[in-house]
Design a protein around this motif. Structure first.
Motif, PDB file in Angstrom:
ATOM      1  N   ILE A  92       1.177  -3.498  -6.240  1.00 29.05           N
ATOM      2  CA  ILE A  92       1.072  -2.189  -5.576  1.00 29.05           C
ATOM      3  C   ILE A  92      -0.342  -1.622  -5.655  1.00 29.05           C
ATOM      4  CG2 ILE A  92       1.928   0.184  -5.556  1.00 29.05           C
ATOM      5  CD1 ILE A  92       4.505  -0.919  -6.897  1.00 29.05           C
ATOM      6  N   ILE A  93      -0.811  -1.122  -4.515  1.00 26.40           N
ATOM      7  CA  ILE A  93      -2.063  -0.369  -4.458  1.00 26.40           C
ATOM      8  C   ILE A  93      -1.733   1.058  -4.040  1.00 26.40           C
ATOM      9  CG2 ILE A  93      -4.292  -0.084  -3.303  1.00 26.40           C
ATOM     10  CD1 ILE A  93      -4.335  -3.079  -2.778  1.00 26.40           C
ATOM     11  N   MET A  94      -2.138   2.037  -4.842  1.00 26.65           N
ATOM     12  CA  MET A  94      -1.987   3.428  -4.441  1.00 26.65           C
ATOM     13  C   MET A  94      -3.127   3.742  -3.469  1.00 26.65           C
ATOM     14  SD  MET A  94       0.636   3.935  -6.299  1.00 26.65           S
ATOM     15  CE  MET A  94       0.951   5.592  -5.705  1.00 26.65           C
ATOM     16  N   LEU A  95      -2.771   4.247  -2.316  1.00 22.90           N
ATOM     17  CA  LEU A  95      -3.751   4.592  -1.280  1.00 22.90           C
ATOM     18  C   LEU A  95      -3.634   6.091  -1.038  1.00 22.90           C
ATOM     19  CD1 LEU A  95      -5.825   3.516   0.789  1.00 22.90           C
ATOM     20  CD2 LEU A  95      -3.942   3.401   2.423  1.00 22.90           C
ATOM     21  N   THR A  96      -4.641   6.864  -1.420  1.00 27.62           N
ATOM     22  CA  THR A  96      -4.445   8.300  -1.495  1.00 27.62           C
ATOM     23  C   THR A  96      -5.738   9.086  -1.320  1.00 27.62           C
ATOM     24  OG1 THR A  96      -3.603  10.042  -2.972  1.00 27.62           O
ATOM     25  CG2 THR A  96      -4.719   8.185  -4.001  1.00 27.62           C
ATOM     26  N   THR A  97      -5.596  10.399  -1.251  1.00 27.63           N
ATOM     27  CA  THR A  97      -6.758  11.298  -1.247  1.00 27.63           C
ATOM     28  C   THR A  97      -6.973  11.923  -2.614  1.00 27.63           C
ATOM     29  OG1 THR A  97      -5.357  13.143  -0.538  1.00 27.63           O
ATOM     30  CG2 THR A  97      -6.462  11.886   1.195  1.00 27.63           C
ATOM     31  N   GLY A 127       9.331  12.490  -1.468  1.00 25.67           N
ATOM     32  CA  GLY A 127       9.142  12.128  -2.869  1.00 25.67           C
ATOM     33  C   GLY A 127       7.693  11.893  -3.251  1.00 25.67           C
ATOM     34  N   ASP A 128       7.514  11.666  -4.545  1.00 21.56           N
ATOM     35  CA  ASP A 128       6.201  11.433  -5.146  1.00 21.56           C
ATOM     36  C   ASP A 128       5.972   9.932  -5.263  1.00 21.56           C
ATOM     37  OD1 ASP A 128       4.127  11.024  -6.951  1.00 21.56           O
ATOM     38  OD2 ASP A 128       4.785  12.533  -8.369  1.00 21.56           O
ATOM     39  N   GLY A 129       4.914   9.429  -4.620  1.00 27.25           N
ATOM     40  CA  GLY A 129       4.648   8.003  -4.623  1.00 27.25           C
ATOM     41  C   GLY A 129       4.385   7.427  -6.004  1.00 27.25           C
ATOM     42  N   VAL A 130       3.850   8.242  -6.921  1.00 18.77           N
ATOM     43  CA  VAL A 130       3.578   7.755  -8.273  1.00 18.77           C
ATOM     44  C   VAL A 130       4.896   7.475  -9.001  1.00 18.77           C
ATOM     45  CG1 VAL A 130       2.504   8.282 -10.497  1.00 18.77           C
ATOM     46  CG2 VAL A 130       1.366   8.953  -8.383  1.00 18.77           C
ATOM     47  N   ASN A 131       5.856   8.377  -8.872  1.00 23.21           N
ATOM     48  CA  ASN A 131       7.175   8.134  -9.465  1.00 23.21           C
ATOM     49  C   ASN A 131       7.867   6.956  -8.785  1.00 23.21           C
ATOM     50  OD1 ASN A 131       6.873  10.285 -11.217  1.00 23.21           O
ATOM     51  ND2 ASN A 131       7.881  11.743  -9.857  1.00 23.21           N
ATOM     52  N   PHE A 132       7.697   6.866  -7.467  1.00 20.59           N
ATOM     53  CA  PHE A 132       8.304   5.759  -6.716  1.00 20.59           C
ATOM     54  C   PHE A 132       7.719   4.427  -7.161  1.00 20.59           C
ATOM     55  CE2 PHE A 132       8.537   3.142  -2.742  1.00 20.59           C
ATOM     56  CZ  PHE A 132       9.921   3.027  -2.705  1.00 20.59           C
ATOM     57  N   CYS A 133       6.454   4.418  -7.517  1.00 23.69           N
ATOM     58  CA  CYS A 133       5.805   3.201  -8.006  1.00 23.69           C
ATOM     59  C   CYS A 133       6.543   2.664  -9.230  1.00 23.69           C
ATOM     60  CB  CYS A 133       4.347   3.493  -8.347  1.00 23.69           C
ATOM     61  SG  CYS A 133       3.430   2.083  -8.999  1.00 23.69           S
ATOM     62  N   ALA A 134       6.850   3.550 -10.170  1.00 25.32           N
ATOM     63  CA  ALA A 134       7.583   3.141 -11.374  1.00 25.32           C
ATOM     64  C   ALA A 134       8.979   2.622 -11.021  1.00 25.32           C
ATOM     65  CB  ALA A 134       7.687   4.311 -12.347  1.00 25.32           C
ATOM     66  N   GLU A 135       9.607   3.292 -10.061  1.00 20.86           N
ATOM     67  CA  GLU A 135      10.964   2.909  -9.638  1.00 20.86           C
ATOM     68  C   GLU A 135      10.993   1.492  -9.064  1.00 20.86           C
ATOM     69  OE1 GLU A 135      13.757   3.851  -5.793  1.00 20.86           O
ATOM     70  OE2 GLU A 135      12.793   5.588  -6.742  1.00 20.86           O
ATOM     71  N   LEU A 159       0.849  -1.194   0.000  1.00 24.78           N
ATOM     72  CA  LEU A 159       0.000   0.000   0.000  1.00 24.78           C
ATOM     73  C   LEU A 159       0.884   1.244   0.000  1.00 24.78           C
ATOM     74  CD1 LEU A 159      -2.845  -0.759   2.596  1.00 24.78           C
ATOM     75  CD2 LEU A 159      -2.970  -0.834   0.110  1.00 24.78           C
ATOM     76  N   LEU A 160       0.734   2.065  -1.023  1.00 23.87           N
ATOM     77  CA  LEU A 160       1.647   3.188  -1.231  1.00 23.87           C
ATOM     78  C   LEU A 160       0.888   4.514  -1.304  1.00 23.87           C
ATOM     79  CD1 LEU A 160       4.442   4.387  -2.001  1.00 23.87           C
ATOM     80  CD2 LEU A 160       3.990   3.634  -4.360  1.00 23.87           C
ATOM     81  N   ASP A 161       1.222   5.436  -0.409  1.00 25.91           N
ATOM     82  CA  ASP A 161       0.664   6.783  -0.440  1.00 25.91           C
ATOM     83  C   ASP A 161       1.331   7.558  -1.578  1.00 25.91           C
ATOM     84  OD1 ASP A 161      -0.760   9.033   0.262  1.00 25.91           O
ATOM     85  OD2 ASP A 161       0.445   9.510   2.018  1.00 25.91           O
ATOM     86  N   ILE A 162       0.701   8.652  -2.008  1.00 26.59           N
ATOM     87  CA  ILE A 162       1.275   9.451  -3.097  1.00 26.59           C
ATOM     88  C   ILE A 162       2.102  10.615  -2.566  1.00 26.59           C
ATOM     89  CG2 ILE A 162       0.693  11.020  -5.002  1.00 26.59           C
ATOM     90  CD1 ILE A 162      -1.502   9.124  -5.809  1.00 26.59           C
ATOM     91  N   ALA A 163       1.537  11.395  -1.652  1.00 26.23           N
ATOM     92  CA  ALA A 163       2.247  12.565  -1.132  1.00 26.23           C
ATOM     93  C   ALA A 163       3.077  12.172   0.079  1.00 26.23           C
ATOM     94  CB  ALA A 163       1.250  13.661  -0.759  1.00 26.23           C
ATOM     95  N   LEU A 164       4.385  12.032  -0.137  1.00 23.92           N
ATOM     96  CA  LEU A 164       5.298  11.630   0.942  1.00 23.92           C
ATOM     97  C   LEU A 164       6.352  12.707   1.146  1.00 23.92           C
ATOM     98  CD1 LEU A 164       5.393   7.963  -0.237  1.00 23.92           C
ATOM     99  CD2 LEU A 164       4.701   8.669   2.051  1.00 23.92           C
TER     100      LEU A 164
END
Length: 205
Positions: A78-83, A60-68, A52-57
């Motif tokens: 991976i599940i993006m968990l966000t607002t 860094g940016d969780g969306v970019n981290f997802c690709a990494e 479970l990965l937040d976006i605003a950290l």
């Protein structure tokens, strides 16, 4: 039992999620991280079944981290968990390898169903995001609140975080959060690019 890890910088969110998941009988939270640095170190030692990965950290940016991390660990689910409800952010997260996208205000049952689906290798979108992605007219829309536009204008004018905080009567941490969110929403790597995109998209003049 599904082994699950979480990265989110809000401790109350992590504690609440961990309690929900651990008591569900569906999964067990084996590790929780509050920034990307500790997360990288943790993933190098142990991979979960679902992440479970937040976006605003804070770092860094969780969306970019997802690709990494998908490049480094292709098997990681991976599940993006966000607002964030924006079309472009959800689309980019899925493009970067996320299998799931769930809003933090989703129902507990929806969250658990999503974890099980992603663990099976299936894509899962919470209902609100599923509807959003189906609505093609939102494809190129980036929405900023009036406060976000105001802060973006102050950033373009060269004001510091403290100066902006004093003007709008908010804490410097609150302004930092707004600035971080603006970078994510406008897909900007730094302040210079943020200002450039702000002008291009007519958010500032």
């Amino acid at each position: 039992m599904i082994n699950l890890q979480i990265v989110d910088d809000h401790r109350m969110v992590v504690e609440s999620l961990s309690k929900l998941i651990n008591e569900s009988g569906v999964a067990t939270v084996t590790h929780a991280y509050y920034d990307l640095k500790s997360c990288r170190e943790g993933l190098a030692k142990e991979l979960p079944d679902v992440f479970l990965l937040d976006i605003a950290l804070p770092d860094g940016d969780g969306v970019n981290f997802c690709a990494e991390i998908k490049k480094q660990y292709p098997e990681l689910k991976i599940i993006m968990l966000t607002t964030y409800k924006e079309f472009n952010i959800a689309k980019r997260a899925l493009h970067n390898g996320a299998l799931g996208y769930i809003l933090k205000n989703a129902e507990s049952e929806e969250m658990l169903i999503g974890i099980e689906a992603v663990n099976r290798g299936e894509q899962f979108l919470c209902e609100e995001i599923d509807i959003l992605l189906e609505n093609k007219k939102n494809q190129n829309v980036i929405w900023l609140s009036n406060r976000e536009k105001e802060i973006l204008q102050y950033v373009a004018d060269g004001l510091t975080t403290k100066e902006i905080a004093d003007i709008i009567s908010r804490t410097t941490e609150n302004v930092r959060t707004f600035r971080r969110n603006l970078l994510i929403k406008l897909q900007a790597r730094n302040v210079a690019e943020l200002i450039k995109k702000g002008y291009e998209m007519k958010f500032i003049w």
